[in-house]
Design an enzyme around this catalytic site. Structure first.
Site, short mmCIF file in Angstrom:
data_model
loop_
_atom_site.label_atom_id
_atom_site.label_comp_id
_atom_site.label_asym_id
_atom_site.label_seq_id
_atom_site.Cartn_x
_atom_site.Cartn_y
_atom_site.Cartn_z
N ASP A 71 2.03 12.33 14.66
CA ASP A 71 1.56 13.54 15.35
C ASP A 71 2.74 14.32 15.91
O ASP A 71 2.76 15.55 15.90
CB ASP A 71 0.58 13.16 16.47
CG ASP A 71 -0.62 12.40 15.93
OD1 ASP A 71 -1.16 12.82 14.89
OD2 ASP A 71 -1.00 11.37 16.52
N ASP A 102 0.43 -8.80 1.83
CA ASP A 102 -0.69 -7.96 1.40
C ASP A 102 -1.61 -8.88 0.63
O ASP A 102 -1.24 -10.02 0.31
CB ASP A 102 -0.17 -6.80 0.52
CG ASP A 102 -1.15 -5.62 0.45
OD1 ASP A 102 -2.31 -5.83 0.02
OD2 ASP A 102 -0.77 -4.51 0.82
N GLY A 137 0.79 -1.23 0.00
CA GLY A 137 0.00 0.00 0.00
C GLY A 137 0.82 1.27 0.00
O GLY A 137 2.06 1.25 -0.08
N GLY A 138 0.09 2.37 0.11
CA GLY A 138 0.72 3.70 0.08
C GLY A 138 1.71 3.90 1.20
O GLY A 138 2.76 4.52 1.01
N ILE A 139 1.41 3.40 2.38
CA ILE A 139 2.37 3.45 3.49
C ILE A 139 3.31 2.25 3.41
O ILE A 139 4.52 2.37 3.58
CB ILE A 139 1.64 3.43 4.86
CG1 ILE A 139 0.78 4.66 5.03
CG2 ILE A 139 2.65 3.31 6.01
CD1 ILE A 139 -0.22 4.57 6.19
N ARG A 192 4.70 15.87 12.97
CA ARG A 192 3.99 17.08 12.51
C ARG A 192 4.19 18.23 13.49
O ARG A 192 4.45 19.36 13.09
CB ARG A 192 2.48 16.80 12.40
CG ARG A 192 2.11 16.04 11.19
CD ARG A 192 0.58 15.95 11.05
NE ARG A 192 0.27 15.20 9.85
CZ ARG A 192 -0.56 14.17 9.78
NH1 ARG A 192 -1.23 13.78 10.84
NH2 ARG A 192 -0.76 13.56 8.64
N ARG A 205 -8.68 7.37 4.51
CA ARG A 205 -9.82 8.29 4.43
C ARG A 205 -9.91 8.98 3.07
O ARG A 205 -8.93 9.14 2.37
CB ARG A 205 -9.65 9.41 5.47
CG ARG A 205 -9.97 9.00 6.86
CD ARG A 205 -10.18 10.23 7.73
NE ARG A 205 -8.96 10.96 8.03
CZ ARG A 205 -8.96 12.21 8.47
NH1 ARG A 205 -10.11 12.87 8.61
NH2 ARG A 205 -7.83 12.82 8.77
N ASN A 207 -11.91 -1.47 8.37
CA ASN A 207 -10.58 -1.77 8.93
C ASN A 207 -10.62 -2.64 10.18
O ASN A 207 -9.67 -3.38 10.45
CB ASN A 207 -9.82 -0.47 9.21
CG ASN A 207 -9.40 0.22 7.92
OD1 ASN A 207 -9.57 -0.34 6.83
ND2 ASN A 207 -8.87 1.41 8.01
N HIS A 229 -5.16 9.15 18.56
CA HIS A 229 -4.79 9.58 17.20
C HIS A 229 -6.04 9.86 16.38
O HIS A 229 -6.37 9.13 15.45
CB HIS A 229 -3.91 8.52 16.53
CG HIS A 229 -3.55 8.89 15.12
ND1 HIS A 229 -2.70 9.94 14.81
CD2 HIS A 229 -3.96 8.40 13.91
CE1 HIS A 229 -2.59 10.06 13.50
NE2 HIS A 229 -3.36 9.14 12.94
N1 LIG Z 1 -1.41 5.89 12.48
C1 LIG Z 1 -1.25 6.89 11.63
O1 LIG Z 1 -0.70 7.93 12.01
C2 LIG Z 1 -1.68 6.77 10.22
C3 LIG Z 1 -1.19 7.67 9.25
C4 LIG Z 1 -1.58 7.51 7.94
C5 LIG Z 1 -2.47 6.49 7.58
N2 LIG Z 1 -2.92 5.66 8.53
C6 LIG Z 1 -3.82 4.55 8.17
O2 LIG Z 1 -3.07 3.49 7.57
C7 LIG Z 1 -3.94 2.69 6.77
C8 LIG Z 1 -3.31 2.42 5.40
O3 LIG Z 1 -3.18 3.60 4.67
P1 LIG Z 1 -2.56 3.58 3.19
O4 LIG Z 1 -2.55 4.98 2.72
O5 LIG Z 1 -1.32 2.80 3.16
O6 LIG Z 1 -3.70 2.78 2.41
P2 LIG Z 1 -3.56 1.97 1.02
O7 LIG Z 1 -4.93 1.68 0.55
O8 LIG Z 1 -2.64 2.69 0.10
O9 LIG Z 1 -2.83 0.64 1.46
C9 LIG Z 1 -3.45 -0.29 2.30
C10 LIG Z 1 -2.97 -1.67 1.88
O10 LIG Z 1 -3.61 -2.61 2.75
C11 LIG Z 1 -3.86 -3.75 1.96
N3 LIG Z 1 -4.86 -4.61 2.58
C12 LIG Z 1 -6.20 -4.49 2.59
N4 LIG Z 1 -6.75 -5.52 3.24
C13 LIG Z 1 -5.73 -6.31 3.66
C14 LIG Z 1 -5.66 -7.52 4.38
N5 LIG Z 1 -6.76 -8.15 4.81
N6 LIG Z 1 -4.45 -8.04 4.60
C15 LIG Z 1 -3.33 -7.42 4.19
N7 LIG Z 1 -3.34 -6.27 3.49
C16 LIG Z 1 -4.52 -5.73 3.24
C17 LIG Z 1 -4.31 -3.19 0.62
O11 LIG Z 1 -4.23 -4.16 -0.41
C18 LIG Z 1 -3.34 -2.05 0.44
O12 LIG Z 1 -2.19 -2.44 -0.26
C19 LIG Z 1 -5.25 3.45 6.70
O13 LIG Z 1 -6.16 2.89 7.61
C20 LIG Z 1 -4.88 4.85 7.15
O14 LIG Z 1 -5.96 5.56 7.70
C21 LIG Z 1 -2.55 5.77 9.83
O1 LIG Z 2 -5.58 11.48 8.44
C1 LIG Z 2 -5.65 10.29 8.21
O2 LIG Z 2 -6.71 9.72 7.96
C2 LIG Z 2 -4.39 9.47 8.16
C3 LIG Z 2 -3.57 9.60 9.39
O3 LIG Z 2 -4.23 9.21 10.54
C4 LIG Z 2 -2.93 10.95 9.56
O4 LIG Z 2 -2.90 11.45 10.67
O5 LIG Z 2 -2.41 11.48 8.56
#
Ligand SMILES: NC(=O)c1ccc[n+]([C@@H]2O[C@H](COP(=O)([O-])OP(=O)(O)OC[C@H]3O[C@@H](n4cnc5c(N)ncnc54)[C@H](O)[C@@H]3O)[C@@H](O)[C@H]2O)c1
Ligand SMILES: O=C(O)C[C@H](O)C(=O)O
Length: 374
Positions: free
Chosen positions: A189, A72, A49-51, A192, A120, A133, A218
């Site tokens: 956080d 994944d 994924g993106g992260i 930032r 989101r 999720n 968070h």
């Molecule tokens: N804690 C934080 O500070 C923080 C910051 C940014 C994003 N996030 C959260 O992180 C999560 C991921 O964000 P992203 O931008 O990488 O999303 P994304 O959609 O780019 O990537 C998510 C990945 O999860 C995979 N996935 C989905 N279901 C799965 C499963 N059952 N098993 C394994 N992999 C699975 C998808 O195929 C995808 O590759 C989101 O919930 C986002 O809100 C948290």
């Molecule tokens: O804002 C979001 O949904 C992703 C993450 O929790 C963030 O703080 O950037």
């Protein structure tokens, strides 16, 4: 619980004999050699994924990681093949769900990082992600409890305030819960807050040194920056308005990215940076480095004494809260107090408590429907 050091795995052949740092362009090897052959397997669940991808890249470039497992539901063989060409120690493997891919990825894991799940879109709260999720994180936690119950689990997937309790409940139901080893990742956080305080000080060059404790949870108002404890004070000319605007920007920094990405996701690159910073600290603690402190959203029983102090400071019997924690080879060693709070910060904490309470209860109450693998 076993001590990590007693199960520390050693390479059969010293890597230092096969790599001559003086001939290698990769200065990163020097710290690997310093920590002398402790092997660490890190796993990323949601690695395509993106992260997940930039996080996996940062872990691959860190010489403390000797094995990197990527899982994944899509694309992990490709991501793993790509990363495997980077000349750093970590052996990379990528798995998909068929043929027990999750168990294969998790086998022998020391640290499991979970960024799996949906991000989101504009107009959504993090809690709106719960519907999808919660189930994803639940099922991954079932896999971790089965295959790597001793691993440190670092939860990134939102809503963190609820997904961490979901993981805890999965482990509890299997009699495997150790609160010292479960972490909600709130580092972004803090990252930032450092950047935004530097901007107010008109000096971004200072941001790496700026440390601002951010406590609570968070999401939105549960994110409570303690700007009075910032290592670098705000400019003398700044008044209440600056303080309030800065607080709001830190609380809602995620929304800025969601809006700018315009429906294509939320923070990924800054999150990967923050997630790697936290994960590497945990890995260093596993490898025996002392005195490591990082903010994290933890179960307050992880250190009952420290947790009781924090509960007193917040005036509520919450099970989870984010604050600075000292991490050692067995996980959370100490939960550190919030310290001296201004009246404004006390108000922010009071405002955080109701949402935090509801999110914790929602996560803890989540149980998979009868189709679940429980
Ligand atoms: N804690 C934080 O500070 C923080 C910051 C940014 C994003 N996030 C959260 O992180 C999560 C991921 O964000 P992203 O931008 O990488 O999303 P994304 O959609 O780019 O990537 C998510 C990945 O999860 C995979 N996935 C989905 N279901 C799965 C499963 N059952 N098993 C394994 N992999 C699975 C998808 O195929 C995808 O590759 C989101 O919930 C986002 O809100 C948290
Ligand atoms: O804002 C979001 O949904 C992703 C993450 O929790 C963030 O703080 O950037």
């Amino acid at each position: 619980m076993d001590d990590y050091r007693t199960r520390a795995k050693r390479l059969p052949v010293p890597i230092s004999t096969s790599i001559n740092p003086s001939q290698s362009p990769h200065h990163l090897f020097s710290s690997f050699l310093l920590l002398n052959l402790t092997m660490v397997k890190a796993v990323v669940l949601g690695a395509a994924g993106g992260i997940g991808q930039p996080l996996a890249l940062l872990l691959k470039t860190n010489p403390l990681v000797t094995e990197l497992g990527l899982y994944d539901i899509v694309n992990t063989p490709g991501v793993a093949a790509d990363l495997s060409h980077i000349a750093t120690p970590a052996k990379v493997e990528g798995y998909l769900p068929p043929d027990d891919g999750l168990a294969k990825t998790l086998k022998g894991a020391d640290v499991v990082i979970i960024p799996a799940g949906v991000p989101r879109k504009p107009g959504m709260t993090r809690d709106d992600l719960f519907k999808i999720n919660a189930g994803i994180v639940h099922d991954l936690a079932v896999g971790i409890a089965a295959t790597a119950p001793e691993a440190f689990v670092l939860v990134i997937s939102n809503p963190v305030n609820s997904t961490v309790p979901i993981v805890a409940e999965v482990f509890k139901r299997r009699g495997k819960f150790n609160p010292k080893r479960l972490f909600g990742v709130t580092t972004l956080d803090v990252v930032r807050a450092s950047t935004f305080v530097a901007e107010v000080n008109s000096d971004l060059s200072k941001s790496p040194e700026i440390v601002v404790p951010v406590v609570g949870g968070h999401s939105g108002v549960t994110i409570v920056p303690l700007l009075s404890q910032s290592s670098h004070p705000l400019p003398a000319s700044s008044g209440t308005e600056t303080l309030q605007a800065l607080t709001k920007r830190i609380q809602f920094g995620g929304d800025e990215v969601v809006k700018a990405k315009d429906g294509t996701g939320s923070a990924t690159l800054s999150m990967a940076y923050a997630g790697a910073e936290f994960a590497i600290k945990v890995i260093k603690a596993l490898a025996g480095e002392k005195g490591l402190v990082a903010p994290s959203y933890v179960h307050l029983d992880a250190d009952k004494e420290g947790g009781a102090v924090v509960k007193k400071e917040i005036g509520k019997e919450l099970d989870y809260f984010s604050t600075n924690v000292q991490i050692g080879p067995n996980g959370v060693e100490k939960i550190l107090p919030l310290g001296n709070l201004t009246d404004y910060e006390k108000q922010l904490i009071a405002a955080a408590v109701p949402e935090l309470t509801a999110s914790i209860e929602k996560g803890a109450a989540f149980q998979r429907t009868p189709t679940a693998k429980v």
